[in-house]
Design a protein around this motif. Structure first.
Motif, PDB file in Angstrom:
ATOM      1  N   SER A 150     -44.096 -25.603  26.006  1.00 45.68           N
ATOM      2  CA  SER A 150     -42.684 -25.247  25.793  1.00 45.68           C
ATOM      3  C   SER A 150     -42.522 -24.444  24.504  1.00 45.68           C
ATOM      4  O   SER A 150     -41.723 -23.506  24.438  1.00 45.68           O
ATOM      5  CB  SER A 150     -41.839 -26.520  25.727  1.00 45.68           C
ATOM      6  OG  SER A 150     -42.269 -27.366  24.675  1.00 45.68           O
TER       7      SER A 150
ATOM      8  N   GLU B 183     -34.377 -30.305  32.418  1.00 43.10           N
ATOM      9  CA  GLU B 183     -35.034 -30.177  31.109  1.00 43.10           C
ATOM     10  C   GLU B 183     -36.429 -30.776  31.226  1.00 43.10           C
ATOM     11  O   GLU B 183     -36.587 -31.906  31.688  1.00 43.10           O
ATOM     12  CB  GLU B 183     -34.229 -30.916  30.047  1.00 43.10           C
ATOM     13  CG  GLU B 183     -34.706 -30.678  28.625  1.00 43.10           C
ATOM     14  CD  GLU B 183     -33.769 -31.331  27.611  1.00 43.10           C
ATOM     15  OE1 GLU B 183     -33.183 -30.620  26.781  1.00 43.10           O
ATOM     16  OE2 GLU B 183     -33.644 -32.575  27.663  1.00 43.10           O
TER      17      GLU B 183
ATOM     18  N   GLN C 187     -39.955 -31.843  29.277  1.00 43.02           N
ATOM     19  CA  GLN C 187     -40.498 -32.194  27.963  1.00 43.02           C
ATOM     20  C   GLN C 187     -42.014 -32.292  28.038  1.00 43.02           C
ATOM     21  O   GLN C 187     -42.558 -33.019  28.866  1.00 43.02           O
ATOM     22  CB  GLN C 187     -39.921 -33.534  27.497  1.00 43.02           C
ATOM     23  CG  GLN C 187     -40.467 -34.023  26.157  1.00 43.02           C
ATOM     24  CD  GLN C 187     -39.737 -35.263  25.668  1.00 43.02           C
ATOM     25  OE1 GLN C 187     -38.532 -35.244  25.444  1.00 43.02           O
ATOM     26  NE2 GLN C 187     -40.463 -36.358  25.506  1.00 43.02           N
TER      27      GLN C 187
ATOM     28  N   LYS D  58     -39.164 -29.409  24.277  1.00 45.44           N
ATOM     29  CA  LYS D  58     -38.434 -29.321  25.545  1.00 45.44           C
ATOM     30  C   LYS D  58     -38.111 -27.873  25.885  1.00 45.44           C
ATOM     31  O   LYS D  58     -37.951 -27.042  24.999  1.00 45.44           O
ATOM     32  CB  LYS D  58     -37.133 -30.129  25.459  1.00 45.44           C
ATOM     33  CG  LYS D  58     -37.338 -31.633  25.273  1.00 45.44           C
ATOM     34  CD  LYS D  58     -36.005 -32.364  25.161  1.00 45.44           C
ATOM     35  CE  LYS D  58     -36.221 -33.870  24.970  1.00 45.44           C
ATOM     36  NZ  LYS D  58     -34.948 -34.610  24.847  1.00 45.44           N
TER      37      LYS D  58
END
Length: 562
Positions: free
Chosen positions: A36, A68, A70, A75
């Motif tokens: 990310s 979303e 993670q 994230k």
């Protein structure tokens, strides 16, 4: 095992996934190309990426949804569009799998392209996704309503027991352990750059030496001898100096069978280093340069916040003798005083003492009660009385003292160092004195002499300085954590007690058993008044929970609580 409603639903989804031919726990490699963090730092519109992580939020909006994801780096927002994922007539993967069978906490892999939403958020548009692991237990995610956060995962006992969940839902916790690793790496680099060698010494030892502490005891079956978990690695590292190494260090797991509190855990990590041809004055300078280096490596600055205090690890640090410290804070001068005089002075200060305490222990109690807590900024307390330091060299100017220092920060010791005792005859006498203290009842005195270590000293050990640092306590100061449990992934805890949940039928039977333990099965059934079906469920459930057992006799079956 009692399952919650959510856990039952997730297991039903698991079965449905398998019915659809989807393996919820695939074994094959997933070809991740970006984290990310890399997506955000190397962002280019329409760039193809493959990412993976946990679903932490899903917001379904008909044929288009946001979620979303993670991963280990943070994230990233992902965008699911039904027609992008299912370009043909079959929309099952979006309508059934994504919308109905995925949950918060599931691990998924995503193939997609990058774009920016209308509000400017960097996002991955999903072209395809793969379920990598189905989570059967919901994460303890905090909830928010009208700007108020509730049900946060903040209970310390739950967090320490379920550190895996704590790390997922409380990102700041992970930062502490990242800094912990940075500390170890920085210290290791400092030692390696100085030319010293990292070594390993035994965890299981035949004699628990190198510190005054109560050990854990185990047994070696093949040798049929007792062994002790390491309380310190000092004596082994000194053997290596005897063997010709100029500088050795070790990050060691030590074990002490003593109390637990906010600054003590029975299993802890210590660093010990020994350098030939040095003394404790050199080690003080080395120590303050080391900690300044580590503070900058961990936090980017020499300053660290700890509670209400701001600590500055920038060298140099103040140096105060123990005698001067006690005299400053109590008005009592320990210099030249007998054991009886020191005992009387301690009692006069309201310090609890007993007959097992020798001169060194009495002085230690006075310093701990009246002086230690006053040192907030890093301060070296030097020149300890000989009785307190059985492994330390006699002070070159005062035979009643030793060349020792402890580094105090916020009223706690984080480093302990000596000009090491290398006179084998003096060392033998110190060990023998420790044994006498142990016979008097001092449970912290060394009650066994390590004759092999004495033999090593007789071969000759050069002038040497050694230092130990409590790594757990040091990282507490560098991350502003008041409890050692916060800087240990898995702190020691009492076994978890699980509440027993009984059905209504089981409760009826259990209440009768509590007053008539050992009752016959027929009488118990009659007294319960339950129908045959309710009785069968109740008695099976009760024995399954292991709170009752049924014993067969010649005439009957007897039920009793266990």
């Amino acid at each position: 095992m009692q399952l919650s409603e959510q856990e039952i639903v997730r297991r039903e989804k698991l079965e449905r996934l398998r019915e659809l031919g989807i393996n919820p726990y695939p074994a094959d490699l997933y070809p991740v190309t970006h984290t990310s963090k890399q997506v955000k730092e190397q962002f280019e519109a329409d760039k193809e990426v493959v990412i993976a992580g946990r679903l932490m939020m899903i917001k379904v909006q008909g044929k288009a949804s946001f979620a979303e994801l993670q991963d280990a780096e943070g994230k990233i927002q992902v965008y699911f569009n039904r027609d992008e994922i299912c370009p043909g007539e079959d929309k099952e993967k979006y309508n059934e799998v994504f919308k109905k069978l995925l949950d918060f906490g599931d691990f998924v892999g995503i193939e997609g392209v990058l774009f920016t939403t209308q509000v400017g958020e960097k996002t991955v548009k999903v072209k395809d996704f793969t379920l990598l692991s189905k989570a059967l237990k919901p994460l303890p995610l905090p909830k928010e309503k009208d700007g108020v956060v509730y049900d946060a995962f903040t209970d310390p006992e739950q967090r320490y027991r379920q550190r895996y969940a704590d790390l997922v839902v409380n990102p700041k916790v992970k930062d502490v352990f990242i800094k912990r690793t940075k500390l170890f790496n920085a210290m290791r680099q400092f030692f390696n750059d100085a030319g010293y060698f990292e070594v390993e010494t035994p965890v299981l030892q035949s004699i628990p030496g190198g510190a005054a502490a109560r050990p854990f005891v185990t047994h070696h079956n093949a040798l049929d001898i007792p062994l002790y978990m390491r309380i310190a690695n000092e004596l082994y590292l000194k053997r290596l100096i005897v063997g010709g190494f100029d500088g050795v260090y070790e990050f060691s797991k030590n074990f002490r069978n003593e109390g637990m509190d906010r600054t003590h855990n029975p299993e802890f990590t210590a660093m010990e280093i020994y350098v030939a041809y040095k003394d404790y004055n050199w080690m003080m300078t080395f120590c303050e340069k080391l900690l300044e280096h580590c503070a900058v490596a961990v936090n980017g600055t020499t300053k660290a916040k700890f509670g209400d205090h701001e600590i500055d690890f920038k060298a140099p640090y103040a140096r105060v003798t123990m005698a001067d410290s006690i005299k400053h804070f109590t008005g009592f001068d320990i210099t030249g005083k007998t054991e009886a005089e020191i005992r009387a002075a301690a009692e006069g200060m309201g310090i609890e003492v007993d007959d097992t305490m020798g001169k060194g222990k009495l002085i230690d109690e006075i310093f701990g009660e009246k002086c230690e807590g006053n040192y907030i900024q890093p301060t070296f307390i030097t020149d300890y009385p000989k009785e307190m330091s059985p492994l330390c060299k006699e002070h070159r100017e005062n035979p009643e003292l030793t060349e020792r220092f402890e580094l105090m920060v916020c009223g706690k010791e984080i480093a302990n160092a000596y000009s090491e005792l290398n006179d084998p005859i003096d060392q033998r006498e110190r060990f023998e004195h420790q044994m006498e203290l142990a016979k008097k009842g001092d449970d912290e005195a060394t009650g066994v002499i390590d004759y092999d270590f004495l033999r090593a000293l007789e071969y000759g050990m050069p002038p040497t300085s050694g230092m130990g640092i409590g790594m757990d306590r040091l990282i507490m100061f560098l991350t502003n954590n008041q409890s050692i449990q916060e800087v240990l992934f898995f702190p020691q805890m009492r076994p978890e007690k699980k509440a027993l949940e009984l059905s209504e039928n089981e409760k009826v039977i259990f209440e009768i058993l509590k007053t008539q333990n050992g009752i016959s099965l027929n009488n118990l059934k009659t007294q319960s008044g339950l129908s045959n079906k309710a009785w069968d469920k109740g008695i099976k459930g009760l024995t399954k929970h292991k709170v009752a057992k049924v014993t067969k006799t010649e005439d009957d079956l007897i039920v009793e609580i266990i």
